[in-house]
Design an enzyme around this catalytic site. Structure first.
Site: not given
Length: 523
Positions: A59, A87, A283, A411, A414-415
């Protein structure tokens, strides 16, 4: 210019990366890789090139990016690098602080040195060389969603190392190629795998979270000190700190906070004029600050784990012949921890603001004049300081909304689930600075109250910090601008807290099973 390594602090890349090292990396520092690091980086690189040469799909090296993974990438390595970075140059907003960016470069260096990313040794050397100078890429604030790494901000960092975009040198913003030239650095040449490895990690996220942790831990010590000084100034009895009481509460960190407060108050003499039970801002300080200590401990362990890990995709395991594609760039752990830091800082800010209010209220401050003015009406004491503190704590409350659950798909789906850890971490870092302002504000009021009361604290630890504040800040008589002096008071507290902060860092490392200190040695 490139600084002589012999003149800089040296930090071995074989040790554990800690938030203290991230803070140190704001200034030039020499990171020493050692032969074992160089060997594993070289072996991983060799395996990566073999895998790509055998026709395996890797990838980002042989493919397009994100949802375009099904399409082939560029054939030429330099062009694939351009494909990876260009990009992503779409960020917006003002530049991140150079200290954050240099922290991110340090995190990236540490991750790449694990020998799982397949980068060329030249990448390691270029990062080390940049960090030996004051060079810091100019990186916009907005762009990362904290998944698939901090892609957009790290793309700006990688481009600056190539001499593109802008960078800071000695605090001056310059074209990146000019900054490199002035620093004595050469533009970095990258192929596609190098470029993706530089951007495909959550290094900005964990760097910002680590710096926030350092600041808030220091403020925790300041909160203990100021709470003790306030208790002593008002003549409050320390019965709320009884060890038996805190043991019964059942939370060890609350007992730890109470013990720290008792130590600071040792030698003090209560006035006997206070009511049986103090307001909660006195306190309940051990319960509140104990909870803060617990939260900071948890965040420290998560951040330590992240700093010790490898944030990238894919990863290369030469010993197993494996190219592993997955999601080790997903910043959810630090996103949760950063939101916890932000919430913790906000409640500590609430405490500081209420303690300031208690100190300026003539009905509750033991007979001191309203607003701590020497001549009320003719003078206004710390009135402006309190107004600014109120505005600051309101901002903290608004910013405390968790970012880590604000997932939005992006995305091309994809995300499809993202942690927004970068925004969570940057918010936590901003909260740390706001909390510091609040403690500076309270410290100015403590100093003014000491002037008006005309007596020195009988508790030596409290007297020490008040004496330091007295030396740094004149009494407010007559009225004058106090903005700079709030920050000066915060500096005094920082210095007073550094020894305790170092102890807290050691405690956190032990909790994280670090097994060692920072491994920083100064030449």
């Amino acid at each position: 210019m490139l600084l002589d390594s012999d003149l800089l602090p040296t930090i071995p890349l074989t040790g554990r990366l800690t938030p203290a090292v991230l803070e140190r990396a704001a200034l030039p520092v020499h990171f020493e890789p050692g032969p074992e690091v160089r060997q594993r980086v070289a072996e991983c690189r060799e395996f990566t090139l073999l895998a790509m040469g055998d026709g395996q799909q890797v990838y980002g090296a042989t493919t397009g990016f994100g949802p375009l993974v099904g399409f082939p990438g560029r054939d030429n390595g330099a062009e694939q690098c351009d494909n990876a970075l260009n990009h992503l140059v779409a960020g917006q907003g003002g530049d991140l602080a150079p200290a954050v960016v240099r922290g991110a470069l340090t995190v990236r260096l540490w991750s790449l040195c694990q020998g799982r990313s397949g980068v060329s040794p030249e990448v390691i050397d270029a990062l080390r060389a940049a960090l030996r100078t004051s060079f810091a890429p100019a990186v916009p604030t907005y762009g990362s969603v904290g998944a698939s790494g901090d892609l957009i901000p790290l793309a700006y960092a990688a481009r600056a190392l190539r001499g593109q975009g802008h960078a800071y040198l000695g605090g001056e913003r310059l074209p990146a190629d000019e900054a490199l030239r002035r620093a004595g650095l050469r533009p970095l040449e990258l192929d596609g795998r190098d470029a993706l490895a530089l951007v495909n990690g959550t290094s900005v996220t964990v760097a910002a979270a680590g710096l926030a942790l350092v600041g808030i831990r220091r403020s925790y010590e300041a909160a203990l000190t100021l709470s003790a000084c306030l208790t002593e100034l008002l003549g409050a009895a320390p019965a709320f700190l009884a060890p038996q009481l805190l043991r019964a509460y059942g939370h060890p960190d609350a007992a730890h906070a109470a013990a720290a407060l008792r130590e600071r108050l040792e030698g003090g003499v209560p006035s006997g004029d206070r009511p049986l039970q103090e307001p909660y801002s006195i306190r309940c300080t051990p319960q509140l600050l104990g909870a803060a200590r617990s939260s900071l401990g948890h965040a420290a362990r998560v951040i330590a784990d992240d700093l010790a890990g490898v944030s990238d995709n894919p990863l290369f395991f030469a010993e197993d012949g494996l190219v592993a594609h997955g999601g080790n760039f997903f910043g959810q752990p630090v996103a949760f921890a950063a939101d916890l830091l932000s919430i913790t800082a906000t409640q500590m800010g609430n405490l500081a603001e209420r303690q300031l209010d208690l100190l300026v209220d003539p009905h509750r401050n033991g007979g001191l004049p309203p607003i701590l003015a020497v001549e009320p009406g003719r003078q206004h004491g710390v009135q402006g300081v309190q107004l600014a503190a109120t505005a600051t704590v309101a901002a903290m409350r608004r910013e405390a909304v968790p970012a880590s659950v604000q997932s939005l798909p992006t995305n091309g789906h994809n995300q499809d689930v993202v942690p927004f850890g970068t925004q969570a971490a940057l918010t936590a870092l901003a909260q740390a600075e706001r909390l510091r302002w609040l403690h500076g504000s309270l410290a100015v009021a403590v100093r003014q109250a000491a002037h008006l009361s005309g007596r020195r604290s009988a508790a030596p630890r409290c007297a020490d910090v008040v004496d330091r504040l007295i030396a740094a800040i004149p009494p407010v008589d007559p009225d004058r601008p106090l903005d700079v002096e709030v920050r000066r008071a915060a500096d005094v507290l920082d210095e007073f807290s550094r020894i305790a902060d170092a102890d807290a860092d050691a405690d956190a490392d032990a909790d994280a099973d670090a097994g060692a200190e920072d491994e920083v040695r100064c030449s």
